[in-house]
Design a protein around this motif. Structure first.
Motif, mmCIF file in Angstrom:
data_model
loop_
_atom_site.group_PDB
_atom_site.id
_atom_site.type_symbol
_atom_site.label_atom_id
_atom_site.label_comp_id
_atom_site.label_asym_id
_atom_site.label_seq_id
_atom_site.Cartn_x
_atom_site.Cartn_y
_atom_site.Cartn_z
ATOM 1 N N VAL A 1 0.829 -1.197 0.000
ATOM 2 C CA VAL A 1 0.000 0.000 0.000
ATOM 3 C C VAL A 1 0.870 1.257 0.000
ATOM 4 N N GLY A 2 1.961 1.237 0.769
ATOM 5 C CA GLY A 2 2.866 2.375 0.758
ATOM 6 C C GLY A 2 3.517 2.578 -0.597
ATOM 7 N N ASP A 3 3.956 1.488 -1.230
ATOM 8 C CA ASP A 3 4.534 1.599 -2.569
ATOM 9 C C ASP A 3 3.514 2.133 -3.564
ATOM 10 N N LEU A 4 2.272 1.677 -3.421
ATOM 11 C CA LEU A 4 1.232 2.130 -4.344
ATOM 12 C C LEU A 4 0.977 3.619 -4.189
ATOM 13 N N ARG A 5 0.972 4.101 -2.956
ATOM 14 C CA ARG A 5 0.733 5.541 -2.745
ATOM 15 C C ARG A 5 1.879 6.380 -3.292
ATOM 16 N N ARG A 6 3.083 5.810 -3.296
ATOM 17 C CA ARG A 6 4.219 6.560 -3.831
ATOM 18 C C ARG A 6 4.380 6.372 -5.335
ATOM 19 N N ASP A 7 3.597 5.477 -5.939
ATOM 20 C CA ASP A 7 3.712 5.191 -7.367
ATOM 21 C C ASP A 7 2.995 6.273 -8.151
ATOM 22 N N VAL A 8 3.748 6.986 -8.986
ATOM 23 C CA VAL A 8 3.169 8.103 -9.742
ATOM 24 C C VAL A 8 2.722 7.677 -11.130
#
Length: 491
Positions: free
Chosen positions: A219-226
């Motif tokens: 979820v953290g990676d997804l939120r940082r994925d632009v």
């Protein structure tokens, strides 16, 4: 060189003592923590409602203080039971979670491991027994067999095992009896089984927590994925569907699940354990050991359910996050939260205890002076400038430009005057001149018919209109009959 080795060993030891498990055992109130957690959480009660846990811990504190366990080295932590439990959550011994829309506590993997270490230390020292050595030798033999990729050697071992089994079967069929096993040896094997079973809850908890940590990382990676949502959708949905194989603990559990995942196996295991407690050697076990032996199947069942629940929850959370993924909105929320934290830090530098901040109850309204304040008056603020010169001169339009204009009302009126008192709209349109059979002229005829008084019929009329560029278009409408001149009102 020795200093470097000593420093490295010290750093490893310091890192190990930062683990919550060793922190629990090495803490100032370790006896109280171990006693309280072991009373509140049991094999049949892996999760406890938050309110119940607070009440039970408060009862334990009251009982111990009544017996004088709050002075000297027999220390009881200060504060309420709620504050103590919240501290245990903070240091990683308890894990809060939602279960059936209610908040519950469960032991973390580190706390389960600490209770197991404390239980083994308080139950006497481990003994080198035949059961332990045989387990070790069997494990080495199994590892050797699995690692050997020589077909010939494997065939030879299988044949030797088959010959030994055939010989034993022949001996029993020939009247040979089963050699009794010494009760002391059976006791040692039972103790070894209990020892192994006590480690299962911590193993299951570690698998569940590794899955939850993977969920938080995704979820953290997804939120940082632009990247756009379409680019990340497939990747993250795949990770959500195969969440069990995303961590080493999950992959190991998936392999073990083939052995213990079937309900029939759990039932068979429970039946065998019940039979063992009825054997003569079971009288050598104390009450706690017999309870641990009977609870093994339940521990396995609860552990499997805990891991599978964590897997389902992680898959659901990841899938939901992917479907609602909006990089722009996430960045705006992150920026807003960072601004709030920065403002809070700035305010903390100058604030004093007891200072209050008035909450923002509504957003400010922008004061824009050049927009109309009311939508009720639709009139323009002023009349447009009059047309002059070329603006009112239509002589500059050529015939082609005129052909794309509106209906030719004058030509249509003259054409209708030749049709008598009434006319059929479709027939009138088809009988008109070629330059008056455009789609817009059909609308002009319909307007004239409506103005003069028309009657609609049930039949469908189909006409073909021709545009100025030569293209045609067919129109279908209900038949219309109308007067050629406007009906005069009666006196």
């Amino acid at each position: 060189m020795s200093n470097t080795r000593a420093e490295a060993a010290y750093r490893r030891s310091a890192a190990a003592f930062r683990n919550p498990m060793l922190g629990l055992l090495h803490g100032r109130y370790a006896p109280f923590v171990v006693a309280s957690l072991s009373l509140v959480f049991t094999a049949d009660r892996p999760t406890v409602a938050v309110s119940d846990a607070h009440a039970e811990v408060a009862g334990i504190i009251d009982e111990l203080r009544t017996e004088g366990y709050d002075d000297g080295e027999r220390r009881i932590p200060s504060g309420t039971a709620r504050e103590i439990c919240r501290y245990w959550v903070k240091v990683g011994w308890l894990v809060p979670q939602l279960e059936d829309d209610a908040e519950v506590y469960r032991l973390s993997a580190q706390a389960v491991g600490a209770l197991e270490v404390a239980g083994r230390a308080g139950g006497g020292r481990s003994r080198v027994s035949q059961s332990r050595v045989r387990t070790l030798l069997d494990s080495v033999d199994r590892l050797s067999v699995d690692a050997d990729d020589d077909p010939g050697a494997r065939i030879a071992r299988l044949r030797a095992e088959r010959d030994a089994l055939d010989a034993e079967i022949a001996r029993l069929e020939g009247g040979g009896g089963v050699e009794p096993v010494n009760e002391q040896q059976l006791l040692e094997e039972a103790e070894h089984v209990i020892h192994l079973a006590r480690e299962l809850p911590a193993d299951f908890s570690r698998v569940a927590e590794s899955i939850k940590q993977m969920q938080r990382d995704v979820v953290g990676d997804l939120r940082r994925d632009v990247r756009p949502t379409g680019d990340v959708l497939h990747e993250y949905l795949q990770r959500g569907q195969h969440v069990m194989h995303a961590t080493p603990e999950g992959r190991a559990f998936a392999g073990a699940l083939h052995l213990i995942g079937e309900p029939e196996y759990i039932d068979r295991l429970s039946g065998r354990l019940f039979d063992l407690t009825s054997k003569p050697f079971a009288r050598l076990l104390d009450a706690g050991q017999r309870a641990d032996l009977r609870a093994i199947a339940r521990r396995v069942e609860l552990g499997v359910d805990e891991v599978l629940t964590a897997q389902r929850r992680a898959s659901h959370v990841i899938t939901t996050q992917v479907r609602t993924h909006d990089p722009i909105r996430d960045r705006q929320v992150d920026d807003l939260l960072r601004d709030v934290m920065a403002g809070l830090q700035t305010w903390m530098q100058t604030s004093r205890p007891g200072d209050r901040i008035d909450p923002l109850r509504s957003f400010p309204v922008a004061d824009v002076g050049n927009l109309r304040q009311s939508l009720s008056d639709v009139r323009p603020p002023g009349a447009p400038e009059p047309l002059t010169g070329r603006d009112v001169d239509v002589d500059y339009l050529d015939d082609e430009d005129r052909s794309w204009g509106g209906p030719h009302y004058a030509e249509l009126e003259r054409h209708l005057a030749t049709l008598g008192d009434t006319f059929d709209l479709g027939a009138a349109f088809e009988g008109g001149q070629s330059d008056s059979r455009r789609p817009v002229d059909l609308l002009g005829l319909l307007e004239i018919a409506h103005r003069n008084g028309m009657t609609e019929g049930d039949e469908v009329t189909v006409v073909e209109a021709t545009r100025p560029d030569g293209t045609s278009r067919r129109f279908a409408f209900g038949s219309v009959t109308a007067r050629t001149t406007r009906e005069q009102p009666h006196d």
